[in-house]
Design a protein around this motif. Structure first.
Motif, mmCIF file in Angstrom:
data_model
loop_
_atom_site.group_PDB
_atom_site.id
_atom_site.type_symbol
_atom_site.label_atom_id
_atom_site.label_comp_id
_atom_site.label_asym_id
_atom_site.label_seq_id
_atom_site.Cartn_x
_atom_site.Cartn_y
_atom_site.Cartn_z
ATOM 1 N N VAL A 148 -2.688 9.015 1.377
ATOM 2 C CA VAL A 148 -3.692 7.982 1.296
ATOM 3 C C VAL A 148 -3.013 6.588 1.375
ATOM 4 N N CYS A 149 -2.129 6.222 0.638
ATOM 5 C CA CYS A 149 -1.371 5.210 0.826
ATOM 6 C C CYS A 149 -0.677 4.943 2.322
ATOM 7 N N ASP A 190 -1.636 6.138 5.199
ATOM 8 C CA ASP A 190 -2.836 5.939 6.065
ATOM 9 C C ASP A 190 -2.953 4.561 5.912
ATOM 10 N N ALA A 191 -3.330 4.020 4.741
ATOM 11 C CA ALA A 191 -3.863 2.598 4.536
ATOM 12 C C ALA A 191 -2.626 1.785 5.372
ATOM 13 N N LEU A 192 -1.561 1.977 5.195
ATOM 14 C CA LEU A 192 -0.471 0.990 5.688
ATOM 15 C C LEU A 192 -0.159 1.329 7.196
ATOM 16 N N ARG A 193 -0.711 2.468 7.646
ATOM 17 C CA ARG A 193 -0.437 2.967 8.976
ATOM 18 C C ARG A 193 0.854 3.374 9.218
ATOM 19 N N ARG A 225 4.231 1.646 -3.629
ATOM 20 C CA ARG A 225 3.080 2.489 -4.219
ATOM 21 C C ARG A 225 3.433 3.966 -4.197
#
Length: 103
Positions: free
Chosen positions: A51-52, A54-57, A91
């Protein structure tokens, strides 16, 4: 965690930020950390990291080795580690603490 990159040499901030991340090491163009987790904790951490990331690509390489979980973060550009990889490492540390408290 966010490192300020202006005003000082970029490498200085990278070193300062990594010093705050206990257990993480820099190996060439990647960051690496090994966690001692059981199988269910490994699964939980893996989901949280996805999840982390993906959020930061970004992409995190997560492997299970002899009862340990190994996480590697490679430089997105293949050249140098940036604040994004350091942010993801921070994170992941937060996620690790949450996984340990879930039990």
């Amino acid at each position: 965690m966010r490192a300020l990159w202006n005003g000082r040499a970029r490498g200085d901030y990278l070193s300062d930020a990594l010093a705050l991340l206990a257990g993480w090491s820099r190996e060439d163009k990647q960051l690496k950390r090994v966690f001692q987790l059981d199988n269910s904790q490994h699964s939980d951490l893996t989901e949280r990291v996805k999840v982390c990331a993906d959020a930061l690509r970004l992409r995190a390489e997560i492997r299970r080795l002899d009862g340990y979980t190994q996480v590697k973060l490679a430089a997105a550009d293949g050249v140098s580690i940036t604040e994004r990889e350091v942010t993801l490492a921070a994170r992941i540390e937060d996620a690790y603490r949450l996984v340990l408290n879930v039990e």
